[in-house]
Motif scaffolding. Structure first.
Motif, PDB file in Angstrom:
ATOM      1  N   TYR A 194     -20.709   9.460 -10.164  1.00 17.83           N
ATOM      2  CA  TYR A 194     -19.813   9.050  -9.194  1.00 17.83           C
ATOM      3  C   TYR A 194     -18.637   9.203 -10.458  1.00 17.83           C
ATOM      4  O   TYR A 194     -17.962   8.716 -11.262  1.00 17.83           O
ATOM      5  CB  TYR A 194     -19.931   7.288  -9.816  1.00 17.83           C
ATOM      6  CG  TYR A 194     -21.304   6.711  -9.618  1.00 17.83           C
ATOM      7  CD1 TYR A 194     -21.627   6.457  -8.507  1.00 17.83           C
ATOM      8  CD2 TYR A 194     -22.347   6.358 -10.273  1.00 17.83           C
ATOM      9  CE1 TYR A 194     -22.683   5.993  -7.851  1.00 17.83           C
ATOM     10  CE2 TYR A 194     -23.765   6.138  -9.654  1.00 17.83           C
ATOM     11  CZ  TYR A 194     -24.430   5.878  -8.096  1.00 17.83           C
ATOM     12  OH  TYR A 194     -24.973   5.339  -8.364  1.00 17.83           O
ATOM     13  N   ARG A 206     -23.054   3.810 -13.734  1.00 18.86           N
ATOM     14  CA  ARG A 206     -24.032   2.820 -12.442  1.00 18.86           C
ATOM     15  C   ARG A 206     -23.519   1.680 -12.557  1.00 18.86           C
ATOM     16  O   ARG A 206     -23.063   1.266 -11.226  1.00 18.86           O
ATOM     17  CB  ARG A 206     -25.550   3.480 -12.552  1.00 18.86           C
ATOM     18  CG  ARG A 206     -25.613   2.167 -11.213  1.00 18.86           C
ATOM     19  CD  ARG A 206     -27.201   2.015 -11.709  1.00 18.86           C
ATOM     20  NE  ARG A 206     -27.927   3.721 -11.286  1.00 18.86           N
ATOM     21  CZ  ARG A 206     -28.871   4.221 -12.003  1.00 18.86           C
ATOM     22  NH1 ARG A 206     -29.784   3.657 -12.203  1.00 18.86           N
ATOM     23  NH2 ARG A 206     -29.796   5.406 -12.369  1.00 18.86           N
ATOM     24  N   SER A 207     -23.270   1.067 -13.387  1.00 13.53           N
ATOM     25  CA  SER A 207     -22.579  -0.122 -13.622  1.00 13.53           C
ATOM     26  C   SER A 207     -20.966  -0.421 -13.230  1.00 13.53           C
ATOM     27  O   SER A 207     -21.195  -1.344 -12.116  1.00 13.53           O
ATOM     28  CB  SER A 207     -22.810  -1.127 -14.659  1.00 13.53           C
ATOM     29  OG  SER A 207     -24.533  -1.163 -14.391  1.00 13.53           O
ATOM     30  N   TYR A 267     -20.622   0.510  -9.090  1.00 14.98           N
ATOM     31  CA  TYR A 267     -20.940  -0.770  -8.224  1.00 14.98           C
ATOM     32  C   TYR A 267     -20.028  -2.124  -8.471  1.00 14.98           C
ATOM     33  O   TYR A 267     -19.819  -2.402  -7.269  1.00 14.98           O
ATOM     34  CB  TYR A 267     -22.463  -1.373  -8.674  1.00 14.98           C
ATOM     35  CG  TYR A 267     -22.921  -2.938  -8.874  1.00 14.98           C
ATOM     36  CD1 TYR A 267     -22.998  -3.145  -7.650  1.00 14.98           C
ATOM     37  CD2 TYR A 267     -22.592  -3.675  -9.089  1.00 14.98           C
ATOM     38  CE1 TYR A 267     -23.203  -4.679  -7.348  1.00 14.98           C
ATOM     39  CE2 TYR A 267     -22.674  -5.130  -9.198  1.00 14.98           C
ATOM     40  CZ  TYR A 267     -22.555  -5.699  -7.813  1.00 14.98           C
ATOM     41  OH  TYR A 267     -23.330  -6.794  -7.745  1.00 14.98           O
ATOM     42  N   GLN A 276     -17.271  -0.252  -5.439  1.00 16.67           N
ATOM     43  CA  GLN A 276     -18.148  -0.651  -4.886  1.00 16.67           C
ATOM     44  C   GLN A 276     -16.948  -1.678  -4.028  1.00 16.67           C
ATOM     45  O   GLN A 276     -17.531  -2.627  -3.273  1.00 16.67           O
ATOM     46  CB  GLN A 276     -18.918  -0.248  -4.606  1.00 16.67           C
ATOM     47  CG  GLN A 276     -19.200   1.092  -4.123  1.00 16.67           C
ATOM     48  CD  GLN A 276     -20.887   1.513  -4.360  1.00 16.67           C
ATOM     49  OE1 GLN A 276     -21.905   1.023  -4.864  1.00 16.67           O
ATOM     50  NE2 GLN A 276     -20.990   2.852  -3.998  1.00 16.67           N
ATOM     51  N   GLU A 277     -17.649  -3.220  -4.635  1.00 17.96           N
ATOM     52  CA  GLU A 277     -17.743  -4.809  -4.644  1.00 17.96           C
ATOM     53  C   GLU A 277     -16.067  -5.399  -4.454  1.00 17.96           C
ATOM     54  O   GLU A 277     -15.723  -6.334  -3.811  1.00 17.96           O
ATOM     55  CB  GLU A 277     -18.229  -5.164  -5.542  1.00 17.96           C
ATOM     56  CG  GLU A 277     -19.708  -5.098  -5.582  1.00 17.96           C
ATOM     57  CD  GLU A 277     -20.549  -5.338  -3.935  1.00 17.96           C
ATOM     58  OE1 GLU A 277     -20.188  -6.625  -3.653  1.00 17.96           O
ATOM     59  OE2 GLU A 277     -21.358  -4.482  -3.727  1.00 17.96           O
ATOM     60  N   LYS A 308     -25.970  -9.220 -10.892  1.00 25.91           N
ATOM     61  CA  LYS A 308     -26.806  -7.773 -10.210  1.00 25.91           C
ATOM     62  C   LYS A 308     -27.491  -7.869 -11.534  1.00 25.91           C
ATOM     63  O   LYS A 308     -29.275  -7.273 -12.162  1.00 25.91           O
ATOM     64  CB  LYS A 308     -26.121  -7.231  -9.882  1.00 25.91           C
ATOM     65  CG  LYS A 308     -26.324  -4.962  -9.983  1.00 25.91           C
ATOM     66  CD  LYS A 308     -26.837  -4.879  -9.154  1.00 25.91           C
ATOM     67  CE  LYS A 308     -27.323  -3.614  -8.803  1.00 25.91           C
ATOM     68  NZ  LYS A 308     -27.503  -3.531  -7.321  1.00 25.91           N
ATOM     69  N   TYR A 309     -27.679  -8.275 -12.696  1.00 28.86           N
ATOM     70  CA  TYR A 309     -28.429  -7.535 -13.955  1.00 28.86           C
ATOM     71  C   TYR A 309     -28.480  -8.256 -14.529  1.00 28.86           C
ATOM     72  O   TYR A 309     -28.516  -8.450 -15.792  1.00 28.86           O
ATOM     73  CB  TYR A 309     -27.003  -6.940 -15.101  1.00 28.86           C
ATOM     74  CG  TYR A 309     -26.790  -5.439 -14.045  1.00 28.86           C
ATOM     75  CD1 TYR A 309     -27.632  -4.421 -14.155  1.00 28.86           C
ATOM     76  CD2 TYR A 309     -25.725  -5.153 -13.338  1.00 28.86           C
ATOM     77  CE1 TYR A 309     -27.528  -3.389 -12.655  1.00 28.86           C
ATOM     78  CE2 TYR A 309     -25.071  -4.129 -13.145  1.00 28.86           C
ATOM     79  CZ  TYR A 309     -26.138  -3.002 -12.571  1.00 28.86           C
ATOM     80  OH  TYR A 309     -25.832  -2.433 -12.312  1.00 28.86           O
TER      81      TYR A 309
END
Length: 89
Positions: free
Chosen positions: A16, A36-37, A40, A43-44, A62-63
């Motif tokens: 990313y 990845r986190s 995420y 994107q949010e 999420k986690y």
């Protein structure tokens, strides 16, 4: 805080990357790699106002991590984004 206008998240293979687009970012000569986190979270909150608590709440949902850990991680991510010049308060 907000993600600065003109920065876009791209996926390159399994990576990313945040890159500047347009004339406003003409002097931004680097790419920012996100895990990845962080991708995420990006994107949010892209196009929205947010704070460290917003990021922490997203991480918890999420986690399923403890709220204290999520808030510390969110503060680190926000600081990193501001220092990199891709987000602003």
């Amino acid at each position: 805080m907000r993600i600065k206008q003109g920065f876009k998240l791209r996926t390159v293979g399994k990576e990313y990357i945040v890159a500047g687009e347009g004339l406003a970012q003409i002097d931004f000569n680097k790419l920012i790699s996100l895990n990845r986190s962080a991708a995420y979270l990006w994107q949010e909150v892209e196009g929205k106002d947010f704070d460290e608590q917003t990021l922490a709440d997203l991480l918890v949902s999420k986690y399923d991590i403890p709220a204290g850990q999520a808030l510390a991680d969110a503060a680190d991510i926000a600081t990193n984004w501001i220092e990199a010049g891709i987000a602003e308060r």
